[in-house]
Design an enzyme around this catalytic site. Structure first.
Site, PDB file in Angstrom:
ATOM      1  N   CYS A   2       6.812 -19.057   4.065  1.00 34.26           N
ATOM      2  CA  CYS A   2       7.278 -19.813   5.218  1.00 34.26           C
ATOM      3  C   CYS A   2       8.657 -19.310   5.614  1.00 34.26           C
ATOM      4  O   CYS A   2       9.449 -18.905   4.784  1.00 34.26           O
ATOM      5  CB  CYS A   2       7.388 -21.326   4.984  1.00 34.26           C
ATOM      6  SG  CYS A   2       5.875 -22.075   4.398  1.00 34.26           S
ATOM      7  N   ARG A  28       6.813 -13.957   6.874  1.00 35.76           N
ATOM      8  CA  ARG A  28       6.809 -14.912   5.763  1.00 35.76           C
ATOM      9  C   ARG A  28       5.590 -15.828   5.799  1.00 35.76           C
ATOM     10  O   ARG A  28       5.364 -16.616   4.873  1.00 35.76           O
ATOM     11  CB  ARG A  28       8.056 -15.777   5.821  1.00 35.76           C
ATOM     12  CG  ARG A  28       9.271 -14.993   5.513  1.00 35.76           C
ATOM     13  CD  ARG A  28      10.519 -15.812   5.674  1.00 35.76           C
ATOM     14  NE  ARG A  28      11.547 -15.183   4.900  1.00 35.76           N
ATOM     15  CZ  ARG A  28      11.830 -15.494   3.646  1.00 35.76           C
ATOM     16  NH1 ARG A  28      11.203 -16.470   3.037  1.00 35.76           N
ATOM     17  NH2 ARG A  28      12.758 -14.829   3.004  1.00 35.76           N
ATOM     18  N   TRP A  70       3.166 -20.597   5.810  1.00 35.84           N
ATOM     19  CA  TRP A  70       2.112 -20.040   4.961  1.00 35.84           C
ATOM     20  C   TRP A  70       1.669 -21.219   4.105  1.00 35.84           C
ATOM     21  O   TRP A  70       2.431 -21.722   3.281  1.00 35.84           O
ATOM     22  CB  TRP A  70       2.654 -18.904   4.083  1.00 35.84           C
ATOM     23  CG  TRP A  70       1.580 -18.241   3.285  1.00 35.84           C
ATOM     24  CD1 TRP A  70       0.754 -17.241   3.689  1.00 35.84           C
ATOM     25  CD2 TRP A  70       1.219 -18.533   1.918  1.00 35.84           C
ATOM     26  NE1 TRP A  70      -0.099 -16.893   2.661  1.00 35.84           N
ATOM     27  CE2 TRP A  70       0.159 -17.672   1.569  1.00 35.84           C
ATOM     28  CE3 TRP A  70       1.681 -19.433   0.960  1.00 35.84           C
ATOM     29  CZ2 TRP A  70      -0.437 -17.673   0.310  1.00 35.84           C
ATOM     30  CZ3 TRP A  70       1.080 -19.438  -0.294  1.00 35.84           C
ATOM     31  CH2 TRP A  70       0.033 -18.564  -0.598  1.00 35.84           C
ATOM     32  N   ASN A  96      10.753 -24.796   3.211  1.00 33.68           N
ATOM     33  CA  ASN A  96      10.117 -23.653   2.561  1.00 33.68           C
ATOM     34  C   ASN A  96      10.225 -23.897   1.064  1.00 33.68           C
ATOM     35  O   ASN A  96      11.321 -24.133   0.558  1.00 33.68           O
ATOM     36  CB  ASN A  96      10.852 -22.364   2.949  1.00 33.68           C
ATOM     37  CG  ASN A  96      10.401 -21.170   2.118  1.00 33.68           C
ATOM     38  OD1 ASN A  96       9.262 -21.132   1.648  1.00 33.68           O
ATOM     39  ND2 ASN A  96      11.276 -20.211   1.930  1.00 33.68           N
ATOM     40  N   GLY A  97       9.091 -23.824   0.365  1.00 36.05           N
ATOM     41  CA  GLY A  97       9.107 -24.065  -1.084  1.00 36.05           C
ATOM     42  C   GLY A  97       7.988 -25.012  -1.460  1.00 36.05           C
ATOM     43  O   GLY A  97       7.079 -25.272  -0.658  1.00 36.05           O
ATOM     44  N   GLU A 459      -2.937   0.779  -6.917  1.00 35.95           N
ATOM     45  CA  GLU A 459      -2.298   0.567  -5.625  1.00 35.95           C
ATOM     46  C   GLU A 459      -3.286   0.793  -4.476  1.00 35.95           C
ATOM     47  O   GLU A 459      -3.343   0.028  -3.515  1.00 35.95           O
ATOM     48  CB  GLU A 459      -1.062   1.480  -5.507  1.00 35.95           C
ATOM     49  CG  GLU A 459      -0.383   1.507  -4.155  1.00 35.95           C
ATOM     50  CD  GLU A 459       0.065   0.141  -3.637  1.00 35.95           C
ATOM     51  OE1 GLU A 459       0.050  -0.842  -4.393  1.00 35.95           O
ATOM     52  OE2 GLU A 459       0.400   0.067  -2.447  1.00 35.95           O
ATOM     53  N   LYS A 463      -4.623  -1.837  -1.552  1.00 34.97           N
ATOM     54  CA  LYS A 463      -4.588  -1.598  -0.097  1.00 34.97           C
ATOM     55  C   LYS A 463      -5.968  -1.843   0.497  1.00 34.97           C
ATOM     56  O   LYS A 463      -6.097  -2.434   1.562  1.00 34.97           O
ATOM     57  CB  LYS A 463      -4.145  -0.161   0.239  1.00 34.97           C
ATOM     58  CG  LYS A 463      -2.719   0.198  -0.082  1.00 34.97           C
ATOM     59  CD  LYS A 463      -1.693  -0.361   0.875  1.00 34.97           C
ATOM     60  CE  LYS A 463      -1.075  -1.609   0.405  1.00 34.97           C
ATOM     61  NZ  LYS A 463      -0.049  -1.637  -0.566  1.00 34.97           N
ATOM     62  N   GLU A 466      -6.528  -5.734   0.579  1.00 30.00           N
ATOM     63  CA  GLU A 466      -5.738  -6.583   1.480  1.00 30.00           C
ATOM     64  C   GLU A 466      -5.863  -6.196   2.944  1.00 30.00           C
ATOM     65  O   GLU A 466      -5.742  -7.048   3.815  1.00 30.00           O
ATOM     66  CB  GLU A 466      -4.269  -6.664   1.047  1.00 30.00           C
ATOM     67  CG  GLU A 466      -3.500  -5.372   1.085  1.00 30.00           C
ATOM     68  CD  GLU A 466      -2.060  -5.524   0.602  1.00 30.00           C
ATOM     69  OE1 GLU A 466      -1.526  -6.631   0.585  1.00 30.00           O
ATOM     70  OE2 GLU A 466      -1.465  -4.497   0.233  1.00 30.00           O
ATOM     71  N   HIS A 482     -16.843   1.661 -20.483  1.00 31.39           N
ATOM     72  CA  HIS A 482     -16.882   0.514 -21.389  1.00 31.39           C
ATOM     73  C   HIS A 482     -17.401  -0.746 -20.696  1.00 31.39           C
ATOM     74  O   HIS A 482     -17.145  -1.855 -21.158  1.00 31.39           O
ATOM     75  CB  HIS A 482     -15.497   0.274 -22.000  1.00 31.39           C
ATOM     76  CG  HIS A 482     -15.046   1.408 -22.874  1.00 31.39           C
ATOM     77  ND1 HIS A 482     -15.570   1.643 -24.122  1.00 31.39           N
ATOM     78  CD2 HIS A 482     -14.166   2.417 -22.644  1.00 31.39           C
ATOM     79  CE1 HIS A 482     -15.014   2.728 -24.644  1.00 31.39           C
ATOM     80  NE2 HIS A 482     -14.159   3.226 -23.761  1.00 31.39           N
ATOM     81  N   LYS A 573       4.244 -11.498   3.818  1.00 33.19           N
ATOM     82  CA  LYS A 573       4.947 -10.352   3.238  1.00 33.19           C
ATOM     83  C   LYS A 573       5.871 -10.757   2.100  1.00 33.19           C
ATOM     84  O   LYS A 573       6.063 -10.013   1.151  1.00 33.19           O
ATOM     85  CB  LYS A 573       5.759  -9.644   4.331  1.00 33.19           C
ATOM     86  CG  LYS A 573       6.415  -8.383   3.805  1.00 33.19           C
ATOM     87  CD  LYS A 573       6.207  -7.210   4.700  1.00 33.19           C
ATOM     88  CE  LYS A 573       6.665  -5.919   4.080  1.00 33.19           C
ATOM     89  NZ  LYS A 573       5.587  -5.260   3.325  1.00 33.19           N
TER      90      LYS A 573
HETATM   91  C1  AGP Z   1       1.838  -5.221  -0.865  1.00 27.56           C
HETATM   92  O1  AGP Z   1       0.979  -4.495  -0.075  1.00 27.56           O
HETATM   93  C2  AGP Z   1       1.491  -6.609  -1.019  1.00 27.56           C
HETATM   94  N1  AGP Z   1       1.421  -7.282   0.219  1.00 27.56           N
HETATM   95  C3  AGP Z   1       2.118  -7.408  -2.141  1.00 27.56           C
HETATM   96  O2  AGP Z   1       1.359  -7.124  -3.262  1.00 27.56           O
HETATM   97  C4  AGP Z   1       3.598  -7.195  -2.515  1.00 27.56           C
HETATM   98  O3  AGP Z   1       3.778  -5.916  -3.020  1.00 27.56           O
HETATM   99  C5  AGP Z   1       4.028  -8.239  -3.547  1.00 27.56           C
HETATM  100  O4  AGP Z   1       3.906  -9.513  -3.005  1.00 27.56           O
HETATM  101  C6  AGP Z   1       5.419  -8.015  -4.052  1.00 27.56           C
HETATM  102  O5  AGP Z   1       6.372  -8.123  -3.057  1.00 27.56           O
HETATM  103  P1  AGP Z   1       7.849  -7.615  -3.232  1.00 27.56           P
HETATM  104  O6  AGP Z   1       7.803  -6.152  -3.450  1.00 27.56           O
HETATM  105  O7  AGP Z   1       8.524  -8.000  -1.956  1.00 27.56           O
HETATM  106  O8  AGP Z   1       8.422  -8.331  -4.417  1.00 27.56           O
END
Ligand code: AGP
Length: 578
Positions: A2, A28, A70, A96-97, A459, A463, A466, A482, A573
């Site tokens: 948020c 956010r 959010w 926010n929180g 990684e 991607k 998400e 395994h 984000k």
């Molecule tokens: C990245 O593509 C993601 N959206 C997410 O995993 C992100 O890397 C994670 O929330 C950590 O965020 P930060 O690097 O701002 O701490």
């Protein structure tokens, strides 16, 4: 998560100005949006800020608070959107929180006759304050009482209907005050007012402030405190570039330039910080990385490199750090975070600090909480990253770790990497685009790697999940047999990342191919006849160049599917809740 923005001014401003500032915090969260002014007017709706702006009334005000959500408590509905007003409408709040004990607080308020129209934890704040004010308490005392009774995290902005004073309080969730010529702006982070002022005051935990159009006063308990004004240096603010349809592809293409800028800084402006970091790595008994998501994957690459040169290193996902990591004064904790606000990371480093560890960090957003909690913090210098999915910040995180490893005995030619990144994008983008066309119905993808290519397989899988909404698993190539290999059928797509002469990884690839998998091989070794031939690697560089192929696939598959690439569903984000 948020984002919150409040403005208070001796001159009138428009509600549109407030929402324009809020728009800068949309990364956010983008489930719903709302605004309230001091005359008690509230407007809110579900959906993104642009949509809200189409219906927003252009009203003048001297005081307003706003929120982009959010969802944590309660579904994405108009009732659950902020701001929330108390029963008689006298108190209006954005938050926010998470108030962890909100159920008990709500029950106590219900027993006094208060009713609730939302499922949020925030609505209890407004009613709690109304109740205290009704009992004869002043607002400051009511806020102090709330801060004592509430468990959890909060950055809150509060208005009393009809008054021109804004109240703000913070615990764990970020909050900053910007000083304007004719008033003040409060926000979750400095980007909200980057076009208005560089004079900022960061709230620390358990502080609250009383802000009028002409003054601000900070308190801890009932004690007035002095606060330092920080003159923020703005760097890397990102603007839309019409050449690119989405921020994600713009940010992928920015990687060679961002990498060059970072590498140069590590020889110049950031040199002393890098030397200090290297010294601390040598002095400690072990290095503990802590991070989440993409930043965690970068830290895995760090563990690989550090251990290869005899520096004991471990990493753990931040949300489990306290449960599974031995943390004490022998450890150097390196937090890695794009935003510098990820609550799990903030909590982990506060815990490690209490246990006596030294805290250092690698952060993209300057002045962020993680940076301010660190003894030394190296800046990622990727520039502002707008797309929710991290791309250029991952690359620069890995480059910092390569450079740090270099200072500790790893040997590589880091300066050659930006050019490799450029040529990887140039030589592969068309082909990725073409292959992606037939992948829009793909349900599962397995991504395998070994050693240095294991972190990047995680990684790339992230991607694909998400951005392209494909179930993807990033795995150790050797672990596949395994169990997971049972899922490989005729045509199952497997991305296989094979650096230089990794014949074991080649065998793992052949094992899946023998069971009918459709293998997309990414390698820098022409002997393996890969689908994508990368430029010849130097130690560590494969972590970056190979990942870029995965970034491009995630982007082009999502584009093929018509997905909301820069703001994927359910995400934000900056993850500022536990
Ligand atoms: C990245 O593509 C993601 N959206 C997410 O995993 C992100 O890397 C994670 O929330 C950590 O965020 P930060 O690097 O701002 O701490």
């Amino acid at each position: 998560m948020c984002g919150i923005v409040g403005m208070v001014s001796s001159n009138q401003f428009s509600t549109l100005d407030v929402i324009a500032a809020l728009k800068r915090l949309e990364y956010r969260g983008y489930d719903s949006v709302g605004i309230a002014t001091s005359d008690g007017w509230v407007s809110k709706d579900v959906g993104e800020i642009d949509k809200f702006m189409d219906i927003l009334e252009d009203r003048s005000a001297n005081l307003a608070i706003s929120h982009t959500r959010w969802a944590t408590h309660g579904r994405v509905t108009k009732e659950n959107a902020h701001p929330h007003a108390s029963n008689d409408g006298s108190i209006i709040v954005v938050h926010n929180g998470i108030i962890e004990n909100f159920e008990q607080m709500r029950a106590a308020l219900r027993s006094k006759g208060y009713s609730f129209i939302s499922q949020t934890d925030t609505e209890i704040i407004a009613n709690y304050l109304e109740d205290k004010l009704r009992s004869g308490m002043g607002m400051q005392k009511a806020i102090r009482s709330f801060m004592k009774d509430a468990e959890g995290t909060f950055a809150i902005l509060i208005i009393i209907k009809g008054e021109d004073t804004l109240y703000a309080a913070k615990r764990d969730s970020p909050l900053v005050l910007g000083i304007l010529g004719d008033g003040f702006v409060l926000a979750s982070d400095i980007y909200a007012f980057s076009d208005k002022t560089s004079k900022s005051i960061f709230f620390d935990d358990n502080e609250y402030a009383v802000i009028t159009p002409r003054s601000y006063t900070f308190y801890v308990d009932s004690k007035e405190i002095e606060k330092q004004i920080t003159e923020v240096q703005w760097t890397g603010i990102s603007e839309k570039d019409e050449k690119y349809e989405h921020y994600m592809i713009k940010e992928i293409h920015e990687q060679p330039v961002a990498a060059r800028r970072l590498i140069e800084s590590m020889d110049t402006t950031q040199r002393s910080k890098m030397d200090l970091l290297a010294r601390l790595c040598r002095q400690c008994k072990r290095v503990l990385f802590v991070a989440a998501g993409t930043s965690y994957h970068a830290s895995l690459a760090g563990v690989y490199m550090f251990n290869s040169i005899g520096i004991e290193a471990h990493t753990l996902i931040a949300s489990e750090f306290q449960n599974f990591m031995l943390v004490n004064e022998d450890a150097l904790v390196i937090a890695i975070s794009q935003s510098g606000e990820t609550m799990d990371v903030v909590k982990a480093i506060k815990y490690a600090k209490d246990k006596g560890s030294k805290i250092v960090s690698i952060v993209n957003v300057p002045y962020s909480t993680v940076q301010r909690l660190s003894e030394v913090s190296v800046e990622i210098l990727a520039g502002q990253e707008i797309c929710v999915a991290s791309t250029k910040t991952y690359t620069n995180q890995v480059l910092i770790l390569i450079c740090l490893a270099n200072l500790l005995g790893f040997r590589t030619d880091i300066k050659s990497i930006p050019e490799m990144i450029g040529s990887t994008i140039e030589s592969s983008e068309e082909k990725v685009m073409e292959l992606s066309r037939s992948m829009s119905d793909t349900r599962d993808i397995y991504v395998i790697g070994r050693g240095i290519s294991y972190p990047l397989s995680r990684e790339v899988a992230l991607k694909l999940k998400e951005i392209s909404y494909i179930h993807a698993e990033g795995m150790m190539g050797g672990e596949l047999k395994h169990g997971t290999i049972a899922l490989i059928e005729e045509g199952t797509i497997v991305f296989s990342f094979i650096p230089n002469t990794d014949y074991e990884m080649l065998s793992n690839t052949q094992e899946v191919a023998a069971r009918g998998a459709h293998v997309i091989m990414i390698s820098d070794n022409p002997e393996f006849e890969p689908t994508f031939l990368l430029p010849p690697s130097v130690p560590g560089s494969f972590s970056v160049t190979a990942t870029i192929i995965g970034q491009l696939f995630a982007y082009y598959i999502a584009k093929e599917k018509g997905l909301p690439i820069d703001k994927p569903r359910n995400l934000a984000k900056s993850v500022t809740v536990k």
